[in-house]
Design a protein around this motif. Structure first.
Motif, mmCIF file in Angstrom:
data_model
loop_
_atom_site.group_PDB
_atom_site.id
_atom_site.type_symbol
_atom_site.label_atom_id
_atom_site.label_comp_id
_atom_site.label_asym_id
_atom_site.label_seq_id
_atom_site.Cartn_x
_atom_site.Cartn_y
_atom_site.Cartn_z
ATOM 1 N N UNK A 19 0.817 -1.221 0.000
ATOM 2 C CA UNK A 19 0.000 0.000 0.000
ATOM 3 C C UNK A 19 0.851 1.272 0.000
ATOM 4 N N UNK A 20 2.080 1.165 0.510
ATOM 5 C CA UNK A 20 2.993 2.314 0.536
ATOM 6 C C UNK A 20 4.206 2.111 -0.377
ATOM 7 N N UNK A 21 4.260 0.946 -1.050
ATOM 8 C CA UNK A 21 5.350 0.609 -1.974
ATOM 9 C C UNK A 21 6.718 0.733 -1.304
ATOM 10 N N UNK A 22 6.837 0.150 -0.095
ATOM 11 C CA UNK A 22 8.071 0.214 0.692
ATOM 12 C C UNK A 22 8.695 -1.168 0.826
ATOM 13 N N UNK A 23 9.991 -1.246 0.558
ATOM 14 C CA UNK A 23 10.753 -2.488 0.673
ATOM 15 C C UNK A 23 11.758 -2.348 1.806
ATOM 16 N N UNK A 24 11.880 -3.403 2.623
ATOM 17 C CA UNK A 24 12.837 -3.422 3.720
ATOM 18 C C UNK A 24 13.711 -4.672 3.611
ATOM 19 N N UNK A 25 15.025 -4.478 3.725
ATOM 20 C CA UNK A 25 16.001 -5.569 3.781
ATOM 21 C C UNK A 25 16.743 -5.426 5.102
ATOM 22 N N UNK A 43 13.767 1.089 0.811
ATOM 23 C CA UNK A 43 13.584 1.635 -0.531
ATOM 24 C C UNK A 43 12.094 1.939 -0.674
ATOM 25 N N UNK A 44 11.795 3.198 -0.928
ATOM 26 C CA UNK A 44 10.407 3.620 -1.086
ATOM 27 C C UNK A 44 10.032 3.816 -2.540
ATOM 28 N N UNK A 45 8.759 4.005 -2.787
ATOM 29 C CA UNK A 45 8.222 4.260 -4.126
ATOM 30 C C UNK A 45 8.592 3.152 -5.106
ATOM 31 N N UNK A 46 8.563 1.909 -4.637
ATOM 32 C CA UNK A 46 8.966 0.772 -5.465
ATOM 33 C C UNK A 46 7.960 0.565 -6.598
ATOM 34 N N UNK A 47 8.494 0.479 -7.807
ATOM 35 C CA UNK A 47 7.689 0.233 -9.005
ATOM 36 C C UNK A 47 7.820 -1.206 -9.487
ATOM 37 N N UNK A 48 9.036 -1.751 -9.370
ATOM 38 C CA UNK A 48 9.324 -3.082 -9.883
ATOM 39 C C UNK A 48 10.517 -3.631 -9.122
ATOM 40 N N UNK A 49 10.517 -4.947 -8.868
ATOM 41 C CA UNK A 49 11.672 -5.541 -8.186
ATOM 42 C C UNK A 49 11.819 -7.001 -8.571
ATOM 43 N N UNK A 50 13.046 -7.446 -8.597
ATOM 44 C CA UNK A 50 13.394 -8.851 -8.772
ATOM 45 C C UNK A 50 14.361 -9.160 -7.638
ATOM 46 N N UNK A 51 13.877 -9.930 -6.654
ATOM 47 C CA UNK A 51 14.629 -10.146 -5.420
ATOM 48 C C UNK A 51 14.833 -11.614 -5.119
ATOM 49 N N UNK A 52 15.840 -11.894 -4.331
ATOM 50 C CA UNK A 52 16.027 -13.184 -3.691
ATOM 51 C C UNK A 52 15.524 -13.030 -2.253
ATOM 52 N N UNK A 53 15.024 -14.086 -1.636
ATOM 53 C CA UNK A 53 14.592 -13.941 -0.242
ATOM 54 C C UNK A 53 15.762 -13.683 0.704
ATOM 55 N N UNK A 54 16.941 -14.229 0.362
ATOM 56 C CA UNK A 54 18.154 -14.078 1.188
ATOM 57 C C UNK A 54 19.335 -13.710 0.309
ATOM 58 N N UNK A 55 20.250 -12.916 0.888
ATOM 59 C CA UNK A 55 21.514 -12.577 0.246
ATOM 60 C C UNK A 55 22.607 -13.037 1.201
ATOM 61 N N UNK A 56 23.102 -14.219 0.976
ATOM 62 C CA UNK A 56 24.036 -14.854 1.910
ATOM 63 C C UNK A 56 25.415 -14.204 1.918
ATOM 64 N N UNK A 57 25.782 -13.517 0.846
ATOM 65 C CA UNK A 57 27.119 -12.918 0.758
ATOM 66 C C UNK A 57 27.094 -11.399 0.854
ATOM 67 N N UNK A 58 25.996 -10.849 1.357
ATOM 68 C CA UNK A 58 25.908 -9.407 1.541
ATOM 69 C C UNK A 58 25.252 -8.695 0.380
ATOM 70 N N UNK A 59 25.297 -7.376 0.445
ATOM 71 C CA UNK A 59 24.690 -6.524 -0.577
ATOM 72 C C UNK A 59 25.708 -5.529 -1.118
ATOM 73 N N UNK A 60 25.510 -5.168 -2.358
ATOM 74 C CA UNK A 60 26.240 -4.069 -2.982
ATOM 75 C C UNK A 60 25.188 -3.295 -3.777
#
Length: 137
Positions: A19-25, A43-60
């Motif tokens: 409802x607010x188009x908000x993503x939290x990791x 990340x707010x105002x999300x329009x589109x995303x392709x995600x994994x449920x987990x990122x075992x080696x961190x984020x960049x």
């Protein structure tokens, strides 16, 4: 441009509010990766995303390169004006989000006390314990 890099940590998708188009990791303090801080990405105002449920080696988290955006635009019909809002979540470009500039917060888990989350609209920011935060982009 400022990237967000936290390699060697386990991150998970901890929430999406449609409802607010908000993503939290989130990355918790764990014995597995020998960390003592909690990190949250918003990340707010999300329009589109392709995600994994987990990122075992961190984020960049970084803005998509022109070549990456060209491929994503072709595959997913992302309009050209969204190039500046397309964020890659991994060094190799496997996951992406089209949305507002990502922001992050990090604090020592032991100092958070009763606080459950760093992005909690009911709690003041900055809190009364030491934190780091920033904006990607």
């Amino acid at each position: 441009m400022t990237d967000f890099i936290r390699e060697g940590r386990l991150f998970r998708v901890s929430g999406f509010v449609p409802s607010h188009r908000q993503l939290f990791l989130t990355s918790e303090a764990t014995l597995v990766d020998r960390t003592t801080t909690r990190i949250e990405i918003y990340i707010g105002h999300v329009e589109l995303m392709l995600l994994k449920p987990y990122y075992e080696n961190g984020l960049h988290i970084r803005r998509a390169t022109a070549a990456e955006f060209g491929m994503l635009s072709e595959q997913h019909g992302i309009p050209e004006q969204d190039a500046v809002y397309t964020w890659m979540l991994e060094r190799d470009g496997g996951s992406f989000v089209v949305g507002g500039n990502p922001s992050w917060r990090e604090a020592d888990y032991a100092l958070m006390g009763e606080r459950q989350a760093l992005y909690d609209p009911r709690e003041p920011w900055p809190p009364d314990f030491p934190t780091e935060w920033g904006l990607v982009g």
